[in-house]
Design a protein around this motif. Structure first.
Motif, PDB file in Angstrom:
ATOM      1  N   PHE A  63      29.632 102.381 113.145  1.00 25.39           N
ATOM      2  CA  PHE A  63      31.010 102.812 113.394  1.00 25.39           C
ATOM      3  C   PHE A  63      31.128 104.328 113.586  1.00 25.39           C
ATOM      4  O   PHE A  63      32.203 104.892 113.382  1.00 25.39           O
ATOM      5  CB  PHE A  63      31.913 102.386 112.232  1.00 25.39           C
ATOM      6  CG  PHE A  63      32.522 101.018 112.388  1.00 25.39           C
ATOM      7  CD1 PHE A  63      31.891 100.034 113.130  1.00 25.39           C
ATOM      8  CD2 PHE A  63      33.732 100.699 111.791  1.00 25.39           C
ATOM      9  CE1 PHE A  63      32.443  98.767 113.261  1.00 25.39           C
ATOM     10  CE2 PHE A  63      34.304  99.443 111.922  1.00 25.39           C
ATOM     11  CZ  PHE A  63      33.659  98.472 112.655  1.00 25.39           C
ATOM     12  N   THR A  64      30.051 104.989 113.992  1.00 24.36           N
ATOM     13  CA  THR A  64      30.133 106.440 114.172  1.00 24.36           C
ATOM     14  C   THR A  64      31.170 106.817 115.226  1.00 24.36           C
ATOM     15  O   THR A  64      31.781 107.888 115.149  1.00 24.36           O
ATOM     16  CB  THR A  64      28.767 107.027 114.551  1.00 24.36           C
ATOM     17  OG1 THR A  64      28.222 106.292 115.648  1.00 24.36           O
ATOM     18  CG2 THR A  64      27.793 106.963 113.383  1.00 24.36           C
ATOM     19  N   LEU A  96      35.797 104.685 110.697  1.00 19.79           N
ATOM     20  CA  LEU A  96      36.453 103.993 109.592  1.00 19.79           C
ATOM     21  C   LEU A  96      35.680 104.270 108.300  1.00 19.79           C
ATOM     22  O   LEU A  96      34.464 104.106 108.256  1.00 19.79           O
ATOM     23  CB  LEU A  96      36.513 102.482 109.845  1.00 19.79           C
ATOM     24  CG  LEU A  96      37.417 101.688 108.895  1.00 19.79           C
ATOM     25  CD1 LEU A  96      38.894 102.044 109.145  1.00 19.79           C
ATOM     26  CD2 LEU A  96      37.206 100.183 109.056  1.00 19.79           C
ATOM     27  N   GLY A  97      36.399 104.698 107.286  1.00 14.73           N
ATOM     28  CA  GLY A  97      35.789 104.951 105.989  1.00 14.73           C
ATOM     29  C   GLY A  97      36.816 104.764 104.890  1.00 14.73           C
ATOM     30  O   GLY A  97      37.909 104.233 105.116  1.00 14.73           O
ATOM     31  N   TRP A  98      36.465 105.214 103.687  1.00 14.09           N
ATOM     32  CA  TRP A  98      37.406 105.104 102.583  1.00 14.09           C
ATOM     33  C   TRP A  98      37.058 106.106 101.490  1.00 14.09           C
ATOM     34  O   TRP A  98      35.930 106.585 101.393  1.00 14.09           O
ATOM     35  CB  TRP A  98      37.422 103.690 102.007  1.00 14.09           C
ATOM     36  CG  TRP A  98      36.169 103.279 101.280  1.00 14.09           C
ATOM     37  CD1 TRP A  98      35.903 103.428  99.939  1.00 14.09           C
ATOM     38  CD2 TRP A  98      35.013 102.647 101.841  1.00 14.09           C
ATOM     39  NE1 TRP A  98      34.661 102.931  99.627  1.00 14.09           N
ATOM     40  CE2 TRP A  98      34.092 102.430 100.777  1.00 14.09           C
ATOM     41  CE3 TRP A  98      34.669 102.224 103.129  1.00 14.09           C
ATOM     42  CZ2 TRP A  98      32.847 101.848 100.985  1.00 14.09           C
ATOM     43  CZ3 TRP A  98      33.425 101.621 103.323  1.00 14.09           C
ATOM     44  CH2 TRP A  98      32.542 101.437 102.272  1.00 14.09           C
ATOM     45  N   THR A  99      38.052 106.409 100.668  1.00 11.89           N
ATOM     46  CA  THR A  99      37.856 107.266  99.509  1.00 11.89           C
ATOM     47  C   THR A  99      38.512 106.598  98.312  1.00 11.89           C
ATOM     48  O   THR A  99      39.613 106.057  98.419  1.00 11.89           O
ATOM     49  CB  THR A  99      38.461 108.659  99.750  1.00 11.89           C
ATOM     50  OG1 THR A  99      37.659 109.347 100.704  1.00 11.89           O
ATOM     51  CG2 THR A  99      38.507 109.480  98.476  1.00 11.89           C
ATOM     52  N   VAL A 100      37.818 106.639  97.186  1.00 14.26           N
ATOM     53  CA  VAL A 100      38.315 106.050  95.940  1.00 14.26           C
ATOM     54  C   VAL A 100      38.753 107.178  95.010  1.00 14.26           C
ATOM     55  O   VAL A 100      37.949 108.055  94.663  1.00 14.26           O
ATOM     56  CB  VAL A 100      37.225 105.207  95.246  1.00 14.26           C
ATOM     57  CG1 VAL A 100      37.789 104.564  93.977  1.00 14.26           C
ATOM     58  CG2 VAL A 100      36.673 104.148  96.189  1.00 14.26           C
ATOM     59  N   ILE A 139      35.545 111.233  92.180  1.00 12.31           N
ATOM     60  CA  ILE A 139      36.100 110.657  93.405  1.00 12.31           C
ATOM     61  C   ILE A 139      34.905 110.184  94.224  1.00 12.31           C
ATOM     62  O   ILE A 139      33.853 110.829  94.220  1.00 12.31           O
ATOM     63  CB  ILE A 139      36.886 111.724  94.191  1.00 12.31           C
ATOM     64  CG1 ILE A 139      38.145 112.145  93.434  1.00 12.31           C
ATOM     65  CG2 ILE A 139      37.245 111.246  95.596  1.00 12.31           C
ATOM     66  CD1 ILE A 139      38.817 113.386  94.011  1.00 12.31           C
ATOM     67  N   GLU A 140      35.048 109.058  94.910  1.00 12.66           N
ATOM     68  CA  GLU A 140      33.939 108.587  95.749  1.00 12.66           C
ATOM     69  C   GLU A 140      34.422 108.403  97.184  1.00 12.66           C
ATOM     70  O   GLU A 140      35.491 107.841  97.419  1.00 12.66           O
ATOM     71  CB  GLU A 140      33.373 107.267  95.218  1.00 12.66           C
ATOM     72  CG  GLU A 140      32.183 106.743  96.027  1.00 12.66           C
ATOM     73  CD  GLU A 140      31.436 105.634  95.304  1.00 12.66           C
ATOM     74  OE1 GLU A 140      31.033 105.865  94.137  1.00 12.66           O
ATOM     75  OE2 GLU A 140      31.258 104.545  95.889  1.00 12.66           O
ATOM     76  N   THR A 141      33.625 108.889  98.124  1.00  6.84           N
ATOM     77  CA  THR A 141      33.956 108.715  99.539  1.00  6.84           C
ATOM     78  C   THR A 141      32.816 107.996 100.236  1.00  6.84           C
ATOM     79  O   THR A 141      31.635 108.199  99.903  1.00  6.84           O
ATOM     80  CB  THR A 141      34.257 110.073 100.212  1.00  6.84           C
ATOM     81  OG1 THR A 141      34.726 109.860 101.537  1.00  6.84           O
ATOM     82  CG2 THR A 141      33.019 110.970 100.245  1.00  6.84           C
ATOM     83  N   SER A 142      33.160 107.131 101.180  1.00  4.57           N
ATOM     84  CA  SER A 142      32.131 106.356 101.867  1.00  4.57           C
ATOM     85  C   SER A 142      32.609 105.996 103.274  1.00  4.57           C
ATOM     86  O   SER A 142      33.696 106.400 103.689  1.00  4.57           O
ATOM     87  CB  SER A 142      31.778 105.090 101.069  1.00  4.57           C
ATOM     88  OG  SER A 142      30.563 104.535 101.516  1.00  4.57           O
ATOM     89  N   SER A 143      31.794 105.211 103.977  1.00  4.71           N
ATOM     90  CA  SER A 143      32.055 105.017 105.400  1.00  4.71           C
ATOM     91  C   SER A 143      31.339 103.781 105.928  1.00  4.71           C
ATOM     92  O   SER A 143      30.307 103.363 105.397  1.00  4.71           O
ATOM     93  CB  SER A 143      31.560 106.256 106.161  1.00  4.71           C
ATOM     94  OG  SER A 143      31.536 106.042 107.543  1.00  4.71           O
ATOM     95  N   PHE A 144      31.890 103.203 106.988  1.00  3.10           N
ATOM     96  CA  PHE A 144      31.220 102.118 107.716  1.00  3.10           C
ATOM     97  C   PHE A 144      30.283 102.654 108.801  1.00  3.10           C
ATOM     98  O   PHE A 144      29.611 101.863 109.473  1.00  3.10           O
ATOM     99  CB  PHE A 144      32.268 101.210 108.378  1.00  3.10           C
ATOM    100  CG  PHE A 144      33.031 100.352 107.411  1.00  3.10           C
ATOM    101  CD1 PHE A 144      32.487  99.173 106.921  1.00  3.10           C
ATOM    102  CD2 PHE A 144      34.300 100.711 106.993  1.00  3.10           C
ATOM    103  CE1 PHE A 144      33.195  98.376 106.034  1.00  3.10           C
ATOM    104  CE2 PHE A 144      35.023  99.925 106.110  1.00  3.10           C
ATOM    105  CZ  PHE A 144      34.474  98.747 105.618  1.00  3.10           C
TER     106      PHE A 144
END
Length: 454
Positions: free
Chosen positions: A302-303, A307-311, A291-296
């Motif tokens: 954007f702290t 806003l971020g996302w997880t795959v 699983i991969e998680t990331s962020s703007f």
């Protein structure tokens, strides 16, 4: 102006009362007033607060002291209490400082204004995120990697998704973390009840994978025993080290061999400037184990926007063959109403050609800061790590306590860093210095550090 309030702390065994006295101080940068709390013990009284019959979550009691970054902020505030005129420069908490590019804020402003019209108003959106943004994330960061928009869950940030993933896994799993690593992995594991007690600077039932200069900041996977979930951050926070393609291949092969799942935190991937992979899905077979998680946050500032996302790939399955993504989708739908539509408009603008160029410009600015900090400590004779592929510099102070070095730099140079031991026992003897700062502050901090350690 001073104010005082009284708070009672109750347990079945004692009643304690603490009074908080607040005073206004001037901050070092904005010169705005700050409310600082001073805790003073006072004797118990006969009056006590009402106790409910609800027991405290026993796992919360296992947590050690405060979360690292609020503790750093507390010590900074205490320093300002002691030295109200001190010009403190903060290079500790990894919070961005440069403005969000206009192309991004303009898109958010337009979306916000549209909410005042019948045509532009929208209420609840899809919990998984807006289709256009999910598609843009897939095509920008996962092109030709076999990841499509349906694998992507947009969120309010990677940190929040880490906790949602812990809910997904439940309490009957054993995790492994890099040592040192981002504290949220361990603390969320403790809260979920995955761990035992805290002994010898570690929680039992967690595998601490030592990452240090001797092993190139990549753990010896043969030393890990019987883990279910491996949290792995690259580029790593706090060491700044990025895993090579060969190293990530080893990790994926290990996960396949042992049946583990890798939670890969790529929040700093855009800082990579060499040929290290930016996504674990660049590695063959990763979709079946990761699983991969990331962020703007650290790309676009954007702290605060969040806003971020997880795959979660469709190919990833539990031990009974059930798709992991289906359970994660249920958790997201139950616990989350979706990211702000205004923030998502900003995210879509981030991934436009102009937005990507603007984000890269901001990243390059922070990377220049990183080089200034690295050059400063290198010239002073310290062993310095990280920096090349991350906004963090990892500095070694052999034989010294990390918190002692933190206190020395704060007391004598008025510069806030982050103690390495706060990221795990493997961080003892190191401090992390963040490149998130205005250029004049980074230059001044470097001058003070040079004066302190010349």
């Amino acid at each position: 102006m001073d104010a005082a309030v009284s708070v009672s702390l109750n347990s079945p065994h004692f009643v304690a009362h603490t009074s908080f006295s607040t005073s206004k101080l001037k901050s070092d940068t904005s010169r705005q007033s700050l409310e600082i709390c001073k805790c003073v013990s006072s004797p118990p009284t006969e009056q006590t607060a009402h106790w409910t019959k609800v027991p405290r979550n026993a796992h919360m009691a296992k947590l050690q002291a405060g979360y690292l970054f609020p503790e750093i902020a507390r010590r900074r505030a205490a320093h300002l209490w002691k030295y109200p005129d001190a010009q403190v420069i903060s290079l500790g908490i990894g919070d961005t400082t440069e403005p969000v590019p206009d192309v991004i804020t303009n898109a958010m402003s337009e979306r916000a204004r549209a909410l005042s019209t019948l045509e532009g108003y929208g209420g609840y959106g899809a919990e998984q995120g807006e289709k256009k943004l999910r598609s843009a994330i897939a095509s920008t960061y996962y092109k030709d990697l076999g990841i499509d928009e349906s694998d992507i869950f947009v969120s309010d940030g990677a940190k929040c998704d880490i906790s949602r993933l812990q809910v997904l896994f439940g309490s009957n799993v054993k995790i492994a973390v890099q040592d040192p690593s981002y504290p949220a992995y361990v603390d969320s594991s403790v809260i979920m009840g995955q761990t035992g007690l805290y002994e010898n600077k570690k929680y039992t039932n967690i595998e601490y994978m030592r990452c240090d200069p001797q092993n190139g900041f990549f753990p010896d996977l043969s030393l890990i025993s019987n883990v279910d979930v491996i949290f792995f951050c690259s580029p790593n926070n706090p060491t700044g080290s990025a895993a090579t393609r060969d190293q990530l291949t080893q990790l994926v092969q290990y996960a396949k061999k042992t049946g583990s799942i890798v939670v890969y935190d790529s929040a700093y991937a855009m800082y990579i400037s060499d040929d290290c992979p930016r996504s674990i899905f660049e590695i063959d077979g990763a979709k079946e184990v990761a699983i991969e998680t990331s962020s703007f946050s650290k790309y676009a500032g954007f702290t605060g926007v969040r806003l971020g996302w997880t795959v979660v790939p469709k190919e990833l399955l539990f031990s009974n063959g059930f798709p992991v993504a289906k359970d994660f989708n249920r958790i997201v739908c139950t616990c989350f109403n979706g990211a702000s539509n205004i923030a998502q408009a900003g995210g879509l603008a981030c991934l436009s050609p102009v937005g990507l160029k603007a984000m890269q410009s901001t990243i390059n600015f922070y990377k220049e800061n990183t080089q200034i900090i690295m050059d400063t400590f290198t010239k002073l004779g310290f062993d310095v790590y990280g920096g090349k592929n991350a906004p963090y510099v990892w500095v070694h102070f052999p034989g010294r306590s990390s918190w002692d070095v933190f206190a020395e730099i704060l007391e004598k140079a008025n510069v806030v860093t982050a103690p390495g031991s706060g990221f795990g026992p493997g961080g003892e003897g190191f401090v992390r210095v963040s490149a998130f700062g205005h250029r004049e502050n980074v230059l001044e901090a470097s001058r003070r550090l040079s004066q302190l350690y010349k």
